[in-house]
Write a protein that holds these residues in place. Structure first.
Motif, PDB file in Angstrom:
ATOM      1  N   PRO A 190       4.794   4.826  -4.702  1.00  0.00           N
ATOM      2  CA  PRO A 190       4.120   5.983  -4.081  1.00  0.00           C
ATOM      3  C   PRO A 190       3.573   5.649  -2.697  1.00  0.00           C
ATOM      4  CG  PRO A 190       3.486   5.788  -6.383  1.00  0.00           C
ATOM      5  CD  PRO A 190       4.271   4.552  -6.063  1.00  0.00           C
ATOM      6  N   PHE A 191       3.184   4.396  -2.470  1.00  0.00           N
ATOM      7  CA  PHE A 191       2.680   4.013  -1.144  1.00  0.00           C
ATOM      8  C   PHE A 191       3.786   4.115  -0.098  1.00  0.00           C
ATOM      9  CE2 PHE A 191       1.854   0.723   2.120  1.00  0.00           C
ATOM     10  CZ  PHE A 191       0.699   1.272   2.670  1.00  0.00           C
ATOM     11  N   LYS A 192       4.973   3.643  -0.425  1.00  0.00           N
ATOM     12  CA  LYS A 192       6.088   3.732   0.520  1.00  0.00           C
ATOM     13  C   LYS A 192       6.435   5.194   0.796  1.00  0.00           C
ATOM     14  CE  LYS A 192      10.788   2.059   1.378  1.00  0.00           C
ATOM     15  NZ  LYS A 192      11.882   1.190   0.880  1.00  0.00           N
ATOM     16  N   ILE A 193       6.431   6.023  -0.223  1.00  0.00           N
ATOM     17  CA  ILE A 193       6.705   7.450  -0.036  1.00  0.00           C
ATOM     18  C   ILE A 193       5.645   8.074   0.865  1.00  0.00           C
ATOM     19  CG2 ILE A 193       6.814   9.684  -1.219  1.00  0.00           C
ATOM     20  CD1 ILE A 193       7.943   8.153  -3.656  1.00  0.00           C
ATOM     21  N   PHE A 194       4.385   7.708   0.642  1.00  0.00           N
ATOM     22  CA  PHE A 194       3.286   8.190   1.488  1.00  0.00           C
ATOM     23  C   PHE A 194       3.520   7.820   2.945  1.00  0.00           C
ATOM     24  CE2 PHE A 194      -0.579   6.417   3.533  1.00  0.00           C
ATOM     25  CZ  PHE A 194      -1.245   7.604   3.835  1.00  0.00           C
ATOM     26  N   MET A 195       3.927   6.576   3.198  1.00  0.00           N
ATOM     27  CA  MET A 195       4.164   6.096   4.556  1.00  0.00           C
ATOM     28  C   MET A 195       5.355   6.812   5.193  1.00  0.00           C
ATOM     29  SD  MET A 195       1.941   3.638   5.341  1.00  0.00           S
ATOM     30  CE  MET A 195       2.589   2.241   6.251  1.00  0.00           C
ATOM     31  N   LEU A 252       1.897  -4.437  -5.990  1.00  0.00           N
ATOM     32  CA  LEU A 252       1.564  -3.523  -4.903  1.00  0.00           C
ATOM     33  C   LEU A 252       0.061  -3.476  -4.697  1.00  0.00           C
ATOM     34  CD1 LEU A 252       2.225  -1.322  -2.820  1.00  0.00           C
ATOM     35  CD2 LEU A 252       2.143   0.345  -4.685  1.00  0.00           C
ATOM     36  N   ASP A 253      -0.691  -3.361  -5.784  1.00  0.00           N
ATOM     37  CA  ASP A 253      -2.145  -3.297  -5.671  1.00  0.00           C
ATOM     38  C   ASP A 253      -2.699  -4.572  -5.045  1.00  0.00           C
ATOM     39  OD1 ASP A 253      -4.470  -1.570  -6.368  1.00  0.00           O
ATOM     40  OD2 ASP A 253      -5.097  -3.355  -7.448  1.00  0.00           O
ATOM     41  N   ASP A 254      -2.128  -5.716  -5.414  1.00  0.00           N
ATOM     42  CA  ASP A 254      -2.561  -6.993  -4.826  1.00  0.00           C
ATOM     43  C   ASP A 254      -2.272  -7.026  -3.326  1.00  0.00           C
ATOM     44  OD1 ASP A 254      -3.559  -8.002  -7.170  1.00  0.00           O
ATOM     45  OD2 ASP A 254      -1.787  -9.194  -7.653  1.00  0.00           O
ATOM     46  N   ALA A 255      -1.085  -6.529  -2.927  1.00  0.00           N
ATOM     47  CA  ALA A 255      -0.713  -6.539  -1.512  1.00  0.00           C
ATOM     48  C   ALA A 255      -1.592  -5.589  -0.714  1.00  0.00           C
ATOM     49  CB  ALA A 255       0.761  -6.164  -1.358  1.00  0.00           C
ATOM     50  N   LEU A 256      -1.883  -4.414  -1.273  1.00  0.00           N
ATOM     51  CA  LEU A 256      -2.782  -3.476  -0.603  1.00  0.00           C
ATOM     52  C   LEU A 256      -4.165  -4.092  -0.431  1.00  0.00           C
ATOM     53  CD1 LEU A 256      -1.826  -0.189  -2.505  1.00  0.00           C
ATOM     54  CD2 LEU A 256      -1.293  -0.714  -0.123  1.00  0.00           C
ATOM     55  N   CYS A 292       4.034  -4.619   0.882  1.00  0.00           N
ATOM     56  CA  CYS A 292       3.760  -3.299   0.286  1.00  0.00           C
ATOM     57  C   CYS A 292       4.962  -2.368   0.422  1.00  0.00           C
ATOM     58  CB  CYS A 292       2.556  -2.650   0.964  1.00  0.00           C
ATOM     59  SG  CYS A 292       0.959  -3.406   0.612  1.00  0.00           S
ATOM     60  N   LEU A 293       5.630  -2.457   1.573  1.00  0.00           N
ATOM     61  CA  LEU A 293       6.729  -1.533   1.862  1.00  0.00           C
ATOM     62  C   LEU A 293       8.063  -1.997   1.292  1.00  0.00           C
ATOM     63  CD1 LEU A 293       5.746  -0.601   5.517  1.00  0.00           C
ATOM     64  CD2 LEU A 293       5.358   0.712   3.427  1.00  0.00           C
ATOM     65  N   ARG A 294       8.097  -3.161   0.723  1.00  0.00           N
ATOM     66  CA  ARG A 294       9.323  -3.632   0.067  1.00  0.00           C
ATOM     67  C   ARG A 294       9.493  -2.993  -1.312  1.00  0.00           C
ATOM     68  NH1 ARG A 294      11.707  -7.500   3.007  1.00  0.00           N
ATOM     69  NH2 ARG A 294      10.448  -8.965   4.232  1.00  0.00           N
ATOM     70  N   TYR A 349       8.996   5.879  10.816  1.00  0.00           N
ATOM     71  CA  TYR A 349       8.744   4.907   9.745  1.00  0.00           C
ATOM     72  C   TYR A 349       9.484   3.589   9.973  1.00  0.00           C
ATOM     73  CZ  TYR A 349       9.006   2.503   5.290  1.00  0.00           C
ATOM     74  OH  TYR A 349       8.964   1.531   4.325  1.00  0.00           O
ATOM     75  N   GLU A 350      10.772   3.664  10.298  1.00  0.00           N
ATOM     76  CA  GLU A 350      11.556   2.441  10.466  1.00  0.00           C
ATOM     77  C   GLU A 350      11.054   1.629  11.667  1.00  0.00           C
ATOM     78  OE1 GLU A 350      13.503   1.366   8.300  1.00  0.00           O
ATOM     79  OE2 GLU A 350      13.869   3.156   7.088  1.00  0.00           O
ATOM     80  N   ASN A 351      10.633   2.293  12.722  1.00  0.00           N
ATOM     81  CA  ASN A 351      10.068   1.587  13.871  1.00  0.00           C
ATOM     82  C   ASN A 351       8.796   0.835  13.484  1.00  0.00           C
ATOM     83  OD1 ASN A 351      12.132   2.723  15.316  1.00  0.00           O
ATOM     84  ND2 ASN A 351      10.835   3.896  16.714  1.00  0.00           N
TER      85      ASN A 351
END
Length: 255
Positions: free
Chosen positions: A119-124, A23-27, A113-115, A132-134
């Motif tokens: 915590p990043f996905k929850i934040f989004m 995740l950190d790499d993708a961010l 990141c969203l896969r 979100y889905e759009n």
């Protein structure tokens, strides 16, 4: 400005799970591609306004065991000539590849990141709510088109949108979607220049067809605004995480 190179001494990779590292790499990749876009645009504009052909075009990269790769000066000369011959408001070959490679890199990294369940996905999800889905579908669509394209003009292939359309139908959602984001309302901490700084994007996935020009569905302005949004979301998430970590450290220090 954040260090946009990979520095394991500052990311605590020894304490992170494999998912956390990925995740950190993708961010980080989202950030790096956005920086690349800005530097590339500057160099593209510079190559249009400044005559660089009289500079040394000899470029060589040296490696271990006395290995070296020599770049072709004639190709560099051709690209510089193309830039000088291109109107300031039109896109040169160099700018074309900078922009679309950056758009692809940003959207590809955002999708990755969203896969992760993180915590990043929850934040989004909290930030976007029903949108979100759009957002995920639009970013995935851009990633698919720019990854699969083999046309000199970017045109749709069925595989660019078919999977997303099936997902939308399976979830019982409206395929004629609108995504709207107002910075002053949704991310006030970034200090938007004014309340009218809004990004709105509309795509009807039911009406997409093989061979349609991509830029008639999403404009260059849309792609720039979407890329900026992805970057700002990553930066906001990082700021919130750093603030939470700092507060936790202060709490422990008081005990």
């Amino acid at each position: 400005m954040r260090n946009v190179s990979r520095d394991e001494s500052t990311t605590g990779t020894s304490e992170m799970s494999d998912t956390g590292i990925l995740l950190d790499d993708a961010l980080l990749l989202v950030e790096q591609n956005f920086y690349f876009l800005h530097m590339g645009e500057f160099l593209g504009r510079l190559s249009k306004t400044e005559d660089l052909s009289d500079r040394s075009l000899f470029v060589v990269k040296k490696y271990e065991n006395e290995k070296a790769y020599y770049f072709n000066a004639e190709i560099i000369q051709e690209l510089l000539a193309n830039a000088r011959e291109t109107n300031k408001e039109e896109i040169s070959l160099f700018e074309y590849f900078v922009e679309f490679n950056a758009f692809r890199g940003i959207c590809m990294a955002t999708v990755e990141c969203l896969r992760f369940e993180s915590p990043f996905k929850i934040f989004m999800q909290k930030l976007f709510g029903e949108q979100y889905e759009n957002f995920f579908d639009i970013v995935s669509f851009v990633r698919n088109v720019l990854s699969h394209n083999i046309h000199s003009e970017i045109r749709l292939s069925e595989k660019d949108y078919d999977g997303t359309l099936k997902r939308i139908r399976r979830m019982g959602r409206n395929a004629d979607m609108t995504f709207a984001f107002q910075y002053s309302l949704n991310l006030p901490e970034l200090g938007a220049p004014n309340d009218s700084y809004i990004f709105t994007c509309k795509i009807n996935f039911e009406k997409l067809e093989e061979g349609m020009p991509f830029l008639e569905i999403l404009t260059m302005w849309d792609l720039l605004m979407l890329s900026e949004l992805c970057f700002n979301l990553v930066m906001t998430y990082r700021m919130k995480e750093e603030k939470a970590l700092q507060e936790e450290e202060e709490m422990w220090a008081e005990e």
